[in-house]
Design an enzyme around this catalytic site. Sequence first.
Site, PDB file in Angstrom:
ATOM      1  CG  ASP A  59      49.330 -12.867-103.196  1.00 17.92           C
ATOM      2  OD1 ASP A  59      50.491 -12.447-103.051  1.00 17.92           O
ATOM      3  OD2 ASP A  59      48.682 -13.426-102.293  1.00 17.92           O
ATOM      4  CE1 TYR A 123      44.736  -5.928-100.342  1.00 14.04           C
ATOM      5  CE2 TYR A 123      45.147  -5.161 -98.108  1.00 14.04           C
ATOM      6  CZ  TYR A 123      45.618  -5.543 -99.339  1.00 14.04           C
ATOM      7  OH  TYR A 123      46.972  -5.553 -99.579  1.00 14.04           O
TER       8      TYR A 123
END
Length: 291
Positions: A59, A123
């Site tokens: 994002d 991540y």
Amino acid sequence: MAEAARYLLYFQYCGTKYSGVMKTPSHQPIPGVQNYLEGAVQKLRPINEVNISISSRTDSGVHALCNSAHLDIQRKEGKPPFSEQLLVDALNFHLKPEPISVLKAFRVADNFHARFRALSRTYVYRLAIGCFHRSQLPVFERNLCWPVSNGPLNTDAMNEAAQALLGAHDFSTFRSLNSETPFKSPLKTLLQADLTPGVSISLQQNFHSHLEFWELTFRSRSFLYKQVRRMTGALVAVGQGKLTPRHIADLLEMRDSRAYPQNIIAPPGGLFLKNVEYDEKDLEVEESKIQ
């Protein structure tokens, strides 16, 4: 006509200034990382229309130490496919001065797909302890971590809570609703969830020695929309004493996005896509195809 060659690209970027990694329409004022990657490829003058297939969406404001994508490049008749290193060097030349860099290229099979062949994605979320506001961070750390507390976090409780997230679960509570949500299964298998001490990338350590950095690492084959930021926010809330490890297990059991506590989702700036893993056999191509 010359044969098209398919490549896997590994690339990194600082996501602060982009709308995300995915391509945006020309009328949108803030482009995505993909816009710049495809622009750099077009400057290599391929004869085909190149569409880059990104493996992992990130994002706005989220960074990547290593994302991946595949693309097909067809050159003019008589010109051999780009060598892997030449492609890396040429793309990086045309990406200047953007904070985007191609790390590596692999010639792959024509049926290789960067998204669907990925075995896992990792991540990392960076936390800063010792201040409450980004203005108190070293300038080199701003937009690259989340300042969560002036005092220490209960890291033992956070690691205990993280263990509840491991394994196969319905992660409905930890996904944010968007247009794609109804079509995606909330069943995911979290292979790694742990909290470890981190380091500052700042060169100003003598002036910010009171700061302490921690990293939350999550690994799964795939993640739901904003799942990592929601898991991070919930674990930080445990560290701050706002939630208990038992609350994390309870939230999983609720299987309802609306059950997620308000105002604790982690901001995008501290999140990094660290790695996309593939089977090494997918990165091998017949020597006869490389000219």
